[in-house]
Motif scaffolding. Structure first.
Motif, PDB file in Angstrom:
ATOM      1  N   PRO A   7       0.758  -1.128  -0.079  1.00  0.00           N
ATOM      2  CA  PRO A   7       0.027   0.118   0.096  1.00  0.00           C
ATOM      3  C   PRO A   7       0.739   1.397  -0.021  1.00  0.00           C
ATOM      4  O   PRO A   7       0.476   2.404  -0.776  1.00  0.00           O
ATOM      5  CB  PRO A   7      -1.042   0.011   1.386  1.00  0.00           C
ATOM      6  N   ILE A   8       1.912   1.435   0.787  1.00  0.00           N
ATOM      7  CA  ILE A   8       2.720   2.583   0.745  1.00  0.00           C
ATOM      8  C   ILE A   8       3.590   2.604  -0.390  1.00  0.00           C
ATOM      9  O   ILE A   8       3.510   3.947  -1.048  1.00  0.00           O
ATOM     10  CB  ILE A   8       3.686   2.415   2.001  1.00  0.00           C
ATOM     11  N   VAL A   9       3.911   1.637  -1.124  1.00  0.00           N
ATOM     12  CA  VAL A   9       4.408   2.166  -2.534  1.00  0.00           C
ATOM     13  C   VAL A   9       3.460   2.518  -3.562  1.00  0.00           C
ATOM     14  O   VAL A   9       3.801   3.095  -4.506  1.00  0.00           O
ATOM     15  CB  VAL A   9       5.212   0.585  -2.871  1.00  0.00           C
ATOM     16  N   LEU A  10       2.482   1.757  -3.398  1.00  0.00           N
ATOM     17  CA  LEU A  10       1.371   2.102  -4.193  1.00  0.00           C
ATOM     18  C   LEU A  10       0.944   3.605  -4.072  1.00  0.00           C
ATOM     19  O   LEU A  10       0.771   4.432  -5.160  1.00  0.00           O
ATOM     20  CB  LEU A  10       0.184   1.357  -4.257  1.00  0.00           C
ATOM     21  N   ALA A  11       0.691   4.201  -3.104  1.00  0.00           N
ATOM     22  CA  ALA A  11       0.523   5.533  -2.741  1.00  0.00           C
ATOM     23  C   ALA A  11       1.565   6.441  -3.281  1.00  0.00           C
ATOM     24  O   ALA A  11       1.273   7.572  -3.888  1.00  0.00           O
ATOM     25  CB  ALA A  11       0.068   5.721  -0.960  1.00  0.00           C
ATOM     26  N   THR A  12       2.628   6.071  -2.814  1.00  0.00           N
ATOM     27  CA  THR A  12       3.942   6.989  -3.020  1.00  0.00           C
ATOM     28  C   THR A  12       4.214   6.976  -4.627  1.00  0.00           C
ATOM     29  O   THR A  12       4.490   7.960  -5.281  1.00  0.00           O
ATOM     30  CB  THR A  12       5.203   6.872  -2.366  1.00  0.00           C
ATOM     31  N   HIS A  75       6.233  12.408   5.561  1.00  0.00           N
ATOM     32  CA  HIS A  75       7.117  12.429   6.848  1.00  0.00           C
ATOM     33  C   HIS A  75       7.112  11.132   7.545  1.00  0.00           C
ATOM     34  O   HIS A  75       7.710  10.734   8.176  1.00  0.00           O
ATOM     35  CB  HIS A  75       6.487  13.865   7.546  1.00  0.00           C
ATOM     36  N   SER A  76       5.718  10.441   7.488  1.00  0.00           N
ATOM     37  CA  SER A  76       5.569   9.217   7.871  1.00  0.00           C
ATOM     38  C   SER A  76       4.639   8.354   7.238  1.00  0.00           C
ATOM     39  O   SER A  76       3.551   8.881   6.616  1.00  0.00           O
ATOM     40  CB  SER A  76       5.338   9.177   9.391  1.00  0.00           C
ATOM     41  N   ALA A  77       4.711   7.104   7.486  1.00  0.00           N
ATOM     42  CA  ALA A  77       3.788   6.056   6.642  1.00  0.00           C
ATOM     43  C   ALA A  77       3.473   4.843   7.324  1.00  0.00           C
ATOM     44  O   ALA A  77       4.603   4.159   7.782  1.00  0.00           O
ATOM     45  CB  ALA A  77       4.262   5.856   5.189  1.00  0.00           C
ATOM     46  N   LEU A  78       2.412   4.290   7.574  1.00  0.00           N
ATOM     47  CA  LEU A  78       2.094   3.041   8.188  1.00  0.00           C
ATOM     48  C   LEU A  78       1.017   2.489   7.552  1.00  0.00           C
ATOM     49  O   LEU A  78       0.286   2.924   6.376  1.00  0.00           O
ATOM     50  CB  LEU A  78       1.419   3.352   9.557  1.00  0.00           C
ATOM     51  N   VAL A  79       1.313   0.964   7.485  1.00  0.00           N
ATOM     52  CA  VAL A  79       0.119   0.006   6.940  1.00  0.00           C
ATOM     53  C   VAL A  79      -0.565  -0.581   7.897  1.00  0.00           C
ATOM     54  O   VAL A  79      -0.115  -1.043   9.020  1.00  0.00           O
ATOM     55  CB  VAL A  79       1.034  -0.898   5.910  1.00  0.00           C
ATOM     56  N   ILE A  85      -1.496   4.753   5.396  1.00  0.00           N
ATOM     57  CA  ILE A  85      -1.722   5.809   6.264  1.00  0.00           C
ATOM     58  C   ILE A  85      -0.511   6.566   6.057  1.00  0.00           C
ATOM     59  O   ILE A  85       0.664   6.413   6.743  1.00  0.00           O
ATOM     60  CB  ILE A  85      -2.243   5.444   7.812  1.00  0.00           C
ATOM     61  N   LEU A  86      -0.734   8.209   5.459  1.00  0.00           N
ATOM     62  CA  LEU A  86       0.341   8.746   5.291  1.00  0.00           C
ATOM     63  C   LEU A  86       0.207  10.187   6.111  1.00  0.00           C
ATOM     64  O   LEU A  86      -0.852  10.676   6.176  1.00  0.00           O
ATOM     65  CB  LEU A  86       0.670   8.941   3.677  1.00  0.00           C
ATOM     66  N   THR A 110      -5.909  -0.016  -0.845  1.00  0.00           N
ATOM     67  CA  THR A 110      -5.577  -0.753  -2.017  1.00  0.00           C
ATOM     68  C   THR A 110      -6.324  -2.200  -2.193  1.00  0.00           C
ATOM     69  O   THR A 110      -7.168  -2.809  -1.127  1.00  0.00           O
ATOM     70  CB  THR A 110      -4.013  -0.926  -1.992  1.00  0.00           C
ATOM     71  N   ARG A 111      -6.388  -2.657  -3.437  1.00  0.00           N
ATOM     72  CA  ARG A 111      -7.007  -3.787  -3.660  1.00  0.00           C
ATOM     73  C   ARG A 111      -6.352  -4.198  -4.949  1.00  0.00           C
ATOM     74  O   ARG A 111      -6.567  -3.733  -6.097  1.00  0.00           O
ATOM     75  CB  ARG A 111      -8.491  -3.565  -4.071  1.00  0.00           C
ATOM     76  N   ASP A 112      -5.897  -5.656  -4.918  1.00  0.00           N
ATOM     77  CA  ASP A 112      -5.644  -6.295  -6.243  1.00  0.00           C
ATOM     78  C   ASP A 112      -4.207  -5.405  -6.683  1.00  0.00           C
ATOM     79  O   ASP A 112      -4.236  -5.220  -8.117  1.00  0.00           O
ATOM     80  CB  ASP A 112      -6.452  -6.517  -7.417  1.00  0.00           C
ATOM     81  N   GLY A 113      -3.466  -4.914  -5.763  1.00  0.00           N
ATOM     82  CA  GLY A 113      -2.281  -4.160  -6.420  1.00  0.00           C
ATOM     83  C   GLY A 113      -2.564  -2.728  -7.063  1.00  0.00           C
ATOM     84  O   GLY A 113      -1.783  -2.232  -7.695  1.00  0.00           O
ATOM     85  N   LEU A 114      -3.809  -2.087  -6.675  1.00  0.00           N
ATOM     86  CA  LEU A 114      -4.212  -0.769  -7.066  1.00  0.00           C
ATOM     87  C   LEU A 114      -5.041  -0.037  -6.117  1.00  0.00           C
ATOM     88  O   LEU A 114      -5.226  -0.697  -5.076  1.00  0.00           O
ATOM     89  CB  LEU A 114      -5.119  -0.935  -8.391  1.00  0.00           C
TER      90      LEU A 114
END
Length: 127
Positions: A7-12, A75-79, A85-86, A110-114
């Motif tokens: 999820p963090i990689v997808l968001a960023t 500044h911070s990111a959690l899953v 959650i950024l 995210t769902r199914d890599g999107l």
């Protein structure tokens, strides 16, 4: 073998695409077909907004026409499960040279890599 991004990689990844000037239909590659965004009330949208994927794409094109550049500083990111959650700062430079700054809490589902949904709380600095 298909490797799923977290999820963090997808968001960023979406943030980086926007920073490089991507807008319009090319952004669909980041989202599920039923993706939505929820913008909570802020200085630009006092009543908040809900946007479908088609509306997000159209809004990205409008934004690209207004902005000379934009930057997302995370500044911070959690899953939590499939949600990123950024806490971040967005800086946009308008074509007239004026700068907008927003301090943001963003929840990216995210769902199914999107990306399937984004809920964002944008606290803009005074214009």
């Amino acid at each position: 073998m298909v490797v799923s991004m977290g999820p963090i990689v997808l968001a960023t990844s979406l943030h980086r695409a926007l920073e490089t000037g991507e807008s319009g239909p090319v952004l669909r590659r980041h989202f599920t077909a039923d993706a939505v965004t929820f913008e909570r009330p802020n200085l630009i949208k006092p009543h908040g907004a809900r946007s479908s994927l088609d509306e997000m794409i159209a809004n990205s094109e409008k934004g690209a026409g207004l902005l000379a550049s934009q930057k997302y500083d995370v500044h911070s990111a959690l899953v939590s499960g499939s949600t990123a959650i950024l806490r971040l700062t967005w800086t946009g430079v308008l074509r007239n040279g004026k700068q907008l700054v927003a301090h943001i809490a963003q929840f990216v589902d995210t769902r199914d890599g999107l990306i399937s949904a984004i809920e964002t709380f944008d606290c803009y600095e005074p214009f």
